[in-house]
Scaffold this motif. Structure first.
Motif, PDB file in Angstrom:
ATOM      1  N   ALA A 118     -13.406  25.599  52.030  1.00 35.75           N
ATOM      2  CA  ALA A 118     -13.586  26.669  51.033  1.00 35.75           C
ATOM      3  C   ALA A 118     -13.268  26.177  49.615  1.00 35.75           C
ATOM      4  O   ALA A 118     -13.992  26.492  48.671  1.00 35.75           O
ATOM      5  N   ILE A 119     -12.195  25.396  49.470  1.00 38.25           N
ATOM      6  CA  ILE A 119     -11.823  24.974  48.106  1.00 38.25           C
ATOM      7  C   ILE A 119     -12.883  24.038  47.533  1.00 38.25           C
ATOM      8  O   ILE A 119     -13.231  24.147  46.350  1.00 38.25           O
ATOM      9  N   SER A 120     -13.425  23.143  48.359  1.00 41.71           N
ATOM     10  CA  SER A 120     -14.472  22.276  47.783  1.00 41.71           C
ATOM     11  C   SER A 120     -15.672  23.096  47.354  1.00 41.71           C
ATOM     12  O   SER A 120     -16.346  22.744  46.377  1.00 41.71           O
ATOM     13  N   ALA A 121     -15.946  24.199  48.030  1.00 40.54           N
ATOM     14  CA  ALA A 121     -17.081  25.039  47.616  1.00 40.54           C
ATOM     15  C   ALA A 121     -16.720  25.910  46.414  1.00 40.54           C
ATOM     16  O   ALA A 121     -17.528  26.079  45.502  1.00 40.54           O
ATOM     17  N   ALA A 122     -15.508  26.442  46.389  1.00 37.06           N
ATOM     18  CA  ALA A 122     -15.139  27.427  45.353  1.00 37.06           C
ATOM     19  C   ALA A 122     -14.595  26.775  44.096  1.00 37.06           C
ATOM     20  O   ALA A 122     -14.613  27.375  43.031  1.00 37.06           O
ATOM     21  N   GLY A 123     -14.097  25.552  44.211  1.00 42.08           N
ATOM     22  CA  GLY A 123     -13.468  24.883  43.062  1.00 42.08           C
ATOM     23  C   GLY A 123     -12.013  25.309  42.910  1.00 42.08           C
ATOM     24  O   GLY A 123     -11.561  26.270  43.534  1.00 42.08           O
ATOM     25  N   PHE A 124     -11.295  24.547  42.101  1.00 39.86           N
ATOM     26  CA  PHE A 124      -9.912  24.901  41.767  1.00 39.86           C
ATOM     27  C   PHE A 124      -9.731  24.662  40.277  1.00 39.86           C
ATOM     28  O   PHE A 124     -10.651  24.173  39.617  1.00 39.86           O
ATOM     29  N   THR A 125      -8.587  25.041  39.734  1.00 36.96           N
ATOM     30  CA  THR A 125      -8.455  24.986  38.280  1.00 36.96           C
ATOM     31  C   THR A 125      -7.511  23.894  37.793  1.00 36.96           C
ATOM     32  O   THR A 125      -7.642  23.399  36.675  1.00 36.96           O
ATOM     33  N   ALA A 126      -6.547  23.521  38.636  1.00 35.94           N
ATOM     34  CA  ALA A 126      -5.566  22.497  38.264  1.00 35.94           C
ATOM     35  C   ALA A 126      -4.793  22.151  39.535  1.00 35.94           C
ATOM     36  O   ALA A 126      -5.060  22.719  40.604  1.00 35.94           O
ATOM     37  N   GLN A 127      -3.870  21.224  39.405  1.00 33.38           N
ATOM     38  CA  GLN A 127      -3.032  20.856  40.546  1.00 33.38           C
ATOM     39  C   GLN A 127      -1.568  20.988  40.167  1.00 33.38           C
ATOM     40  O   GLN A 127      -1.196  20.772  39.021  1.00 33.38           O
ATOM     41  N   LEU A 128      -0.762  21.304  41.164  1.00 38.27           N
ATOM     42  CA  LEU A 128       0.682  21.351  40.967  1.00 38.27           C
ATOM     43  C   LEU A 128       1.211  19.925  41.085  1.00 38.27           C
ATOM     44  O   LEU A 128       0.832  19.199  42.013  1.00 38.27           O
ATOM     45  N   THR A 129       2.073  19.517  40.164  1.00 34.39           N
ATOM     46  CA  THR A 129       2.681  18.186  40.290  1.00 34.39           C
ATOM     47  C   THR A 129       3.621  18.179  41.498  1.00 34.39           C
ATOM     48  O   THR A 129       3.960  19.222  42.043  1.00 34.39           O
ATOM     49  N   GLY A 130       4.070  17.015  41.877  1.00 34.28           N
ATOM     50  CA  GLY A 130       5.012  16.942  42.996  1.00 34.28           C
ATOM     51  C   GLY A 130       5.363  15.502  43.294  1.00 34.28           C
ATOM     52  O   GLY A 130       4.847  14.568  42.652  1.00 34.28           O
ATOM     53  N   ALA A 131       6.228  15.324  44.289  1.00 39.44           N
ATOM     54  CA  ALA A 131       6.691  13.983  44.647  1.00 39.44           C
ATOM     55  C   ALA A 131       5.521  13.085  45.049  1.00 39.44           C
ATOM     56  O   ALA A 131       5.605  11.858  44.938  1.00 39.44           O
ATOM     57  N   TYR A 132       4.434  13.705  45.487  1.00 37.57           N
ATOM     58  CA  TYR A 132       3.279  12.904  45.906  1.00 37.57           C
ATOM     59  C   TYR A 132       2.768  12.009  44.764  1.00 37.57           C
ATOM     60  O   TYR A 132       2.138  10.986  45.006  1.00 37.57           O
ATOM     61  N   LEU A 133       3.045  12.400  43.521  1.00 38.66           N
ATOM     62  CA  LEU A 133       2.562  11.599  42.391  1.00 38.66           C
ATOM     63  C   LEU A 133       3.249  10.236  42.307  1.00 38.66           C
ATOM     64  O   LEU A 133       2.781   9.351  41.589  1.00 38.66           O
ATOM     65  N   THR A 134       4.365  10.068  43.023  1.00 36.37           N
ATOM     66  CA  THR A 134       5.052   8.773  42.952  1.00 36.37           C
ATOM     67  C   THR A 134       4.188   7.654  43.548  1.00 36.37           C
ATOM     68  O   THR A 134       4.501   6.484  43.361  1.00 36.37           O
TER      69      THR A 134
END
Ligand SMILES: NC(=O)C1=CN([C@@H]2O[C@H](COP(=O)(O)OP(=O)(O)OC[C@H]3O[C@@H](n4cnc5c(N)ncnc54)[C@H](O)[C@@H]3O)[C@@H](O)[C@H]2O)[C@@H](O)CC1
Ligand SMILES: [K+]
Length: 511
Positions: free
Chosen positions: A209-225
């Motif tokens: 659904a998200i790939s079809a509907a799009g999103f607006t931004a991402q939440l930062t998090g530890a994954y960015l390390t």
């Protein structure tokens, strides 16, 4: 879970899921179930719950939760805002499934609100189209006046889920249950403060659904390390990047030292602090790992920047916003290094942004602008009240050619390409991070990260993620000190955070 969806994008996800075979009432049942589960944790069994149900599907979730709570033994009272004979579709189905009485909300005795253990706010969610007024506004004010625990369904009623703002009165919730993904309104202030503790419930939205509907931004998090530079065991200091920080006059010299020392902590191999002659003397003892260079003016800076081993430059902390600073910024913009422009280097261009933006756009290396809201207004104005902070940052990034870090308790990071996968919202900053020198530290962290070799390549996603990582690390480093935080604490705290998130590459030899 990191994508942020506007209410419209969430509606498109619901629709996509329904079109792919999941009935809407199944989604509503799961939403109501999630709400009831949180409600049970907030109030004792058999407690009194007041459900305020609105005229749309947010109200539908409320009717489902009312049914589930009543069948679990709670004493549930339901009040409806609007004419329940006009309910349609899934909301009507949910209303029909509630067997108890439904009182018109206008007939509620609001002085009795205090008798409830929990108020469930299912008045308005994603479908809010304007500020609340009339009966809805009066009801919301009565809820807030009651000072009882309030559980908001999806969004506190009155809060715009896209912008994080309320045009009229809005519910002050103790807790909010939303569905599938966070919405900008849960993170952007003042919305974030209205939500209380936020939970995101899985209601079975289709995985495409998200790939079809799009999103607006991402939440930062530890994954960015994962964007931390991966140091090879035999790396030498030049291979880890070299940052040039430009310091200011004696009365504001601390800012440059803060940026420079923390740039070194962020993992860059070398940092040179360029100082005007009157600041050159003193303080060496405290910062022995920093190199120093004399830099009286833009010509000196241009000469320093000719050293092609320099990979990043931070300019602005402690600088006075004047013509001399503008000339230094131009000299820095003419270089090939990644560049972080902060504080005085931003304010120096208030009312004269065109030459700045033209030069930024002509660069191939990334330029980062790190304004707080006041500095942002000075460069970009504040007339666009219908845009969310995310949209304002995206627009300013596009207009300036810079990666924008629009600072605050809800810092937004946006790349000039305007893409959602190059836009972040940061939510880990404690309120006490708003302290003198905190911005200088952020500029230093970002420069220190951008200086490192694998961030130099020209991938917008990678560059923006690196900047977002800097913002996230700054927030993490701000947490342990508590309200007593002073900016100098951030350096040691950053060390601890990086120890925690960096994988150890050392081979333990058993003896
Ligand atoms: N199938 C779905 O789409 C799902 C929707 N869900 C729920 O549905 C909600 C969205 O439902 P809706 O789109 O029906 O929207 P809402 O229920 O949030 O509100 C829409 C209704 O409120 C009225 N309205 C909007 N602003 C108003 C204002 N300022 N003053 C007075 N009336 C106003 C509209 O005319 C409309 O009747 C979500 O927040 C979520 O709680 C969940 O049940 C999950 C599944
Ligand atoms: K609500």
């Amino acid at each position: 879970m990191r994508e942020l969806l506007t209410p419209a994008q969430m509606g498109a996800c619901d629709a996509f899921t329904i079109n792919h075979g999941t009935p809407g009432i199944d989604l509503m049942e799961r939403a109501g179930q999630a709400v009831a589960d949180v409600a049970k944790a907030m109030t004792p069994k058999n407690g009194r719950v007041l459900v305020l149900a609105g005229p749309g599907k947010n109200g539908g979730d409320g009717y489902v939760a009312a049914r589930l709570l009543a069948s679990a033994g709670y004493d549930v009272r339901v009040a409806a805002l609007g004419d329940t004979r006009k309910l349609e579709g899934d909301a009507k189905w949910a209303f029909d499934g509630w067997n108890g009485d439904v009182l018109p909300a206008t007939e509620l005795d609001t002085s009795e609100f205090a008798a409830y253990g929990l108020i469930l706010d299912a008045l308005f969610g994603a479908g809010l189209t304007r500020g609340l007024d009339g009966a809805a506004a009066a009801l919301v004010q009565a809820v807030n006046h009651a000072e009882k625990p309030v559980l908001a369904v999806d969004l506190p009623s009155g809060l715009d889920g896209r912008k994080g703002q309320a045009l009229g009165p809005a519910v002050q919730a103790t807790s909010t249950v939303t569905f599938h993904r966070l919405k900008p309104g849960h993170l952007l202030y003042p919305g974030r403060a209205l939500c209380g503790a936020i939970r995101v419930a899985d209601i079975g939205i289709h995985h495409d659904a998200i790939s079809a509907a799009g999103f607006t931004a991402q939440l930062t998090g530890a994954y960015l390390t994962e964007h931390l530079f991966d140091l090879s065991a035999d790396a030498h200091k030049y291979a880890r990047g070299h940052v040039l920080v430009i310091g200011g006059p004696p009365e504001k010299a601390g800012a440059g030292f803060l940026s420079a020392s923390v740039a070194l902590r962020a993992g860059t191999g070398l940092v040179t602090l360029a100082l005007p002659p009157e600041t050159m003397a003193g303080s060496v003892g405290q910062y022995p790992a920093l190199m120093r260079a004399r830099c009286a003016d833009a010509r000196d800076l241009a000469r320093l920047l000719r050293d092609d081993r320099l990979t990043a430059c931070a300019l602005g902390p402690g600088l006075t916003p004047n013509e001399a600073t503008r000339q230094m910024v131009y000299a820095a913009l003419d270089s090939k290094t990644a560049l972080v422009l902060d504080a005085g280097a931003i304010t120096a261009f208030a009312g004269m942004v065109t030459p700045l933006f033209e030069r930024i756009m002509a660069r191939s290396a990334p330029t980062v602008l790190t304004p707080h809201s006041g500095e942002f207004k000075r460069l970009f104005g504040d007339s666009e009240t219908n845009l969310s902070k995310i949209e304002r940052a995206q627009k300013a990034a596009r207009g300036s050619g810079a990666i924008l870090v629009l600072k605050g308790a809800d810092t937004v990071i946006a790349h000039p390409n305007g893409r959602a996968d190059c836009t972040y919202v940061n939510a880990n900053a404690p309120p006490w991070l708003a302290t003198a020198g905190s911005g200088d530290v952020l500029a230093g962290i970002v420069a220190g990260l951008l200086a490192q070799p694998d961030t130099a390549h020209n991938d917008p996603q990678h560059q923006t993620a690196t900047v977002a990582l800097g913002v996230w690390l700054h927030g993490e480093a701000g947490q342990p000190s508590g309200p007593a935080l002073v900016a100098t604490d951030l350096e040691a705290a950053l060390q601890t955070v990086l120890q925690r998130v960096s994988p150890s590459q050392f081979i333990a030899v058993q003896g």
